[in-house]
Write a protein that holds these residues in place. Structure first.
Motif, PDB file in Angstrom:
ATOM      1  N   ILE A 108       0.883  -1.167   0.000  1.00 53.82           N
ATOM      2  CA  ILE A 108       0.000   0.000   0.000  1.00 53.82           C
ATOM      3  C   ILE A 108       0.918   1.214   0.000  1.00 53.82           C
ATOM      4  O   ILE A 108       1.560   1.520   1.005  1.00 53.82           O
ATOM      5  N   VAL A 109       1.030   1.838  -1.143  1.00 50.86           N
ATOM      6  CA  VAL A 109       2.005   2.916  -1.280  1.00 50.86           C
ATOM      7  C   VAL A 109       1.279   4.263  -1.224  1.00 50.86           C
ATOM      8  O   VAL A 109       0.429   4.559  -2.053  1.00 50.86           O
ATOM      9  N   LEU A 110       1.626   5.018  -0.198  1.00 51.30           N
ATOM     10  CA  LEU A 110       1.021   6.338  -0.022  1.00 51.30           C
ATOM     11  C   LEU A 110       2.124   7.368  -0.194  1.00 51.30           C
ATOM     12  O   LEU A 110       3.141   7.307   0.512  1.00 51.30           O
ATOM     13  N   ASP A 111       1.950   8.276  -1.144  1.00 47.64           N
ATOM     14  CA  ASP A 111       2.987   9.278  -1.423  1.00 47.64           C
ATOM     15  C   ASP A 111       4.358   8.637  -1.599  1.00 47.64           C
ATOM     16  O   ASP A 111       5.357   9.127  -1.063  1.00 47.64           O
ATOM     17  N   GLY A 112       4.391   7.524  -2.288  1.00 49.13           N
ATOM     18  CA  GLY A 112       5.676   6.886  -2.585  1.00 49.13           C
ATOM     19  C   GLY A 112       6.243   6.016  -1.483  1.00 49.13           C
ATOM     20  O   GLY A 112       7.312   5.435  -1.644  1.00 49.13           O
ATOM     21  N   VAL A 113       5.545   5.906  -0.341  1.00 52.01           N
ATOM     22  CA  VAL A 113       6.056   5.094   0.761  1.00 52.01           C
ATOM     23  C   VAL A 113       5.130   3.906   0.993  1.00 52.01           C
ATOM     24  O   VAL A 113       3.908   4.077   1.058  1.00 52.01           O
ATOM     25  N   ASP A 114       5.717   2.715   1.085  1.00 56.15           N
ATOM     26  CA  ASP A 114       4.898   1.536   1.359  1.00 56.15           C
ATOM     27  C   ASP A 114       4.529   1.518   2.839  1.00 56.15           C
ATOM     28  O   ASP A 114       5.340   1.174   3.696  1.00 56.15           O
ATOM     29  N   ILE A 115       3.305   1.863   3.130  1.00 59.73           N
ATOM     30  CA  ILE A 115       2.898   1.984   4.536  1.00 59.73           C
ATOM     31  C   ILE A 115       2.533   0.638   5.145  1.00 59.73           C
ATOM     32  O   ILE A 115       2.300   0.535   6.345  1.00 59.73           O
ATOM     33  N   ALA A 116       2.461  -0.400   4.310  1.00 59.78           N
ATOM     34  CA  ALA A 116       2.175  -1.730   4.855  1.00 59.78           C
ATOM     35  C   ALA A 116       3.454  -2.450   5.233  1.00 59.78           C
ATOM     36  O   ALA A 116       3.412  -3.530   5.802  1.00 59.78           O
ATOM     37  N   ALA A 117       4.591  -1.831   4.918  1.00 61.64           N
ATOM     38  CA  ALA A 117       5.870  -2.466   5.238  1.00 61.64           C
ATOM     39  C   ALA A 117       6.097  -2.443   6.747  1.00 61.64           C
ATOM     40  O   ALA A 117       5.578  -1.585   7.444  1.00 61.64           O
ATOM     41  N   PRO A 118       6.882  -3.411   7.241  1.00 62.01           N
ATOM     42  CA  PRO A 118       7.173  -3.401   8.668  1.00 62.01           C
ATOM     43  C   PRO A 118       7.985  -2.164   9.040  1.00 62.01           C
ATOM     44  O   PRO A 118       8.698  -1.617   8.212  1.00 62.01           O
ATOM     45  N   GLY A 119       7.833  -1.731  10.276  1.00 60.61           N
ATOM     46  CA  GLY A 119       8.602  -0.577  10.729  1.00 60.61           C
ATOM     47  C   GLY A 119       7.904   0.750  10.514  1.00 60.61           C
ATOM     48  O   GLY A 119       8.396   1.798  10.899  1.00 60.61           O
ATOM     49  N   ILE A 120       6.724   0.706   9.891  1.00 59.07           N
ATOM     50  CA  ILE A 120       5.960   1.939   9.708  1.00 59.07           C
ATOM     51  C   ILE A 120       5.069   2.143  10.933  1.00 59.07           C
ATOM     52  O   ILE A 120       4.435   1.202  11.410  1.00 59.07           O
ATOM     53  N   ASN A 121       5.053   3.360  11.443  1.00 61.14           N
ATOM     54  CA  ASN A 121       4.194   3.658  12.580  1.00 61.14           C
ATOM     55  C   ASN A 121       2.772   3.965  12.093  1.00 61.14           C
ATOM     56  O   ASN A 121       2.539   5.000  11.477  1.00 61.14           O
TER      57      ASN A 121
END
Ligand SMILES: Nc1ncnc2c1ncn2[C@@H]1O[C@H](COP(=O)(O)OP(=O)(O)OP(=O)(O)O)[C@@H](O)[C@H]1O
Ligand SMILES: [Mg+2]
Lengths: 248, 290
Positions: free
Chosen positions: A61-74
């Motif tokens: 799930i990429v929001l503004d270029g960042v995968d927010i479903a990746a581990p380590g995302i708050n």
């Protein structure tokens, strides 16, 4: 234009029951995407996955270029750039309208109460709810409660709004006031993903309509194409049922 | 229908079309109250008569209801009872806080909190599995017997600590029921505006949870208010102990009655208040949902 939100190969199962299988979806900035589909097709689950309220099994799930479903995302940080509004309003019944709205800004962003309230009153005024600021949610009509829920989500100044069948718990005469709020947001350029059973509204407000069937996006197109000339037999069936029910 | 009753329909709504039911009529209400009062006086009078007329009564009166012994024992019993009240107040405040902490720990989700959750559950299970008196004896006599340096030997302290430990476990379960009674969607809505788990619990879930369990908490008050007297087994000179001492000296049981009166003076109003509150709460909820 870079996509605001890009969903790639998202899979989600509950206790072995696959609810989302390989969902792909792109939403660009200022775009309004409507999700339609029969009950149980996974619309709510998809929205909750986007908001990280439900963890996905695989995919991106990429929001503004960042995968927010990746581990380590708050997830708390992610949720601040997205607002979600639910079918059942889910206002906090023990708090006044104004406190419902300022809770997030105060606790999450640390904005002082005075400032948060001033902003909240500004928003309430914009949505014609200022006189309800000091009421408890239980005393408001369904339409008013849902509009307050929208204001509460907007208070965090999100760049993406998710709506999950926000009118299906409302009496028919209250639906329009809520839909008009969403139309207003579209005019203001808000990026939105809207799950809805209101086909007329979807046709009217969406830039892109996605038909979700059994956990996949079976067909997506501009509303005039999807409603006027659906390609997939399942989509045709679904729309036919809606027409038969007199809702399109 | 004449114009009179039409007016009534306007005033009272469609209910006016049906005959008023009895509780709504003032005359019948008054008659009901009269009957209730008469039957209460009658039944109580009969019971009193049976007791007073029995042959054993003079003896019972001497042993249990002697005015002389009541006056004699009362000052000591009352000052001991004051200690009960103080123990109750200190313990209750601690219990309400500690139990809430435990319940909140139990409500945290996610693998990171598993160790904390295990500790909380173990604590609750262990404590709830023990007779409260055992805990009081174990701590009140056991810990002072160790003569640990820097640790108080006061049986009062350890007795109250045992009560707090025990009641916290039960009260944590009360809070937990309250937390679970708040719909999952509230937690989700709280998380959706960016609150952390802890913030969601503190600002959204727990305030609603507490409201739902106030009657159960009040019942806990009544129960603790009596159970503080258990520390009497440690020799703490609270109300029951003073009554006991008087009885041992005089072989008269009126001192126990004096203690009973004091306990009842506190617990009956709380019990009545609990009922009143529960009732009001229920009516409010009905009014909200209709
Ligand atoms: N937390 C959950 N646990 C188990 N199953 C779930 C959970 N949430 C959703 N489901 C299941 O996932 C499927 C999709 O549900 P979802 O709510 O996403 O559908 P929907 O398209 O929003 O339907 P509706 O139009 O009725 O709202 C359903 O079969 C539902 O039973
Ligand atoms: Mg749904």
């Amino acid at each position: 234009m870079m996509a605001k939100l890009s969903i790639r190969n998202v899979v989600k199962a509950f206790d072995g029951k696959v609810v989302l299988r390989d969902v792909d979806l792109d939403v660009s900035t200022h775009e309004v995407v409507c999700l339609i589909g029969s009950s149980g097709s996974g619309k709510s689950t998809l929205l909750k996955c986007i908001n990280l309220l439900v963890p996905i099994d695989s995919g991106e799930i990429v929001l503004d270029g960042v995968d927010i479903a990746a581990p380590g995302i708050n997830p708390n940080q992610v949720r601040q750039s997205m607002g979600i509004v639910f079918q059942a309003f889910n206002l906090f019944p023990h708090m006044k309208v104004i406190d419902n709205i300022t809770l997030g800004p105060r606790k999450v962003h640390g904005i002082p109460r005075d400032e948060a309230e001033e902003r909240a009153r500004g928003l309430l005024e914009r949505f014609d709810l200022l006189d309800k600021a000091d009421a408890y949610p239980g005393l408001l009509s369904g339409g008013e409660q849902q509009r307050v829920a929208i204001v509460r989500a907007l208070a965090a100044e999100p760049e993406l709004m998710l709506f999950d069948e926000v009118t299906s718990a409302l009496d028919p005469e209250l639906v329009a006031e809520v839909l008009n709020v969403i139309r207003g947001l579209k005019t203001a350029g808000m990026t939105m993903v809207i799950a809805t059973h209101e086909m007329g509204f979807a046709r009217d407000v969406a830039d892109n309509v996605c038909f979700l069937d059994d956990g996949v996006i079976l067909e997506q197109a501009a509303p005039k194409d999807l409603f006027g000339n659906p390609q997939q037999p399942r989509t045709q069936q679904f729309l036919q049922r809606i027409v038969d029910a007199g809702r399109l | 229908m004449n114009s009179n009753s039409l007016e009534e329909v306007e005033r009272r709504g469609p209910q006016a079309l049906w005959p008023r039911r009895s509780p709504h009529s003032r005359e019948e209400g008054a008659r009901g109250a009269l009957i209730a009062a008469a039957s209460t006086v009658g039944v109580l009078g009969l019971m009193l008569w049976v007791v007073l007329a029995s042959e054993a009564w003079p003896k019972v009166q001497r042993q249990f209801f002697s005015w002389f012994h009541f006056k004699e024992s009362f000052p000591k019993v009352a000052s001991g009872f004051w200690l009960d009240v103080k123990m109750f107040m200190v313990a209750e405040v601690l219990i309400l806080g500690i139990a809430l902490g435990i319940a909140m720990i139990r409500a945290l989700r996610g693998p990171a909190f598993l160790p904390l959750r295990i500790i909380a559950v173990t604590y609750i299970d262990l404590i709830r599995g023990l007779p409260i008196l055992l805990l009081i004896l174990l701590m009140g006599f056991g810990i002072p017997s160790l003569q640990l340096p820097g640790v108080t030997n006061s049986p009062l302290f350890w007795g109250v600590t045992a009560l707090v430990l025990s009641y916290s476990a039960y009260t944590a379960e009360v809070y937990r029921a309250g937390i679970e009674s708040v719909h999952e969607s509230q937690r989700m809505a709280a998380r959706s505006i960016g609150l952390t788990q802890g913030q969601a619990l503190r600002h959204v879930i727990v305030p609603q949870a507490i409201r739902n369990v106030i009657p159960a908490l009040l019942n806990g008050f009544v129960s603790l208010q009596k159970d503080v007297a258990l520390v009497f087994v440690l020799g703490v000179r609270e109300g029951l102990r003073e009554a006991d001492i008087y009885n041992a000296r005089t072989f008269n049981y009126t001192s126990y009655i004096a203690a009973a009166v004091l306990f009842l003076l506190v617990s009956v109003p709380v019990a009545r208040f609990t009922d009143w509150y529960t009732d009001r709460d229920r009516r409010r909820k009905q009014a909200m949902s209709s």
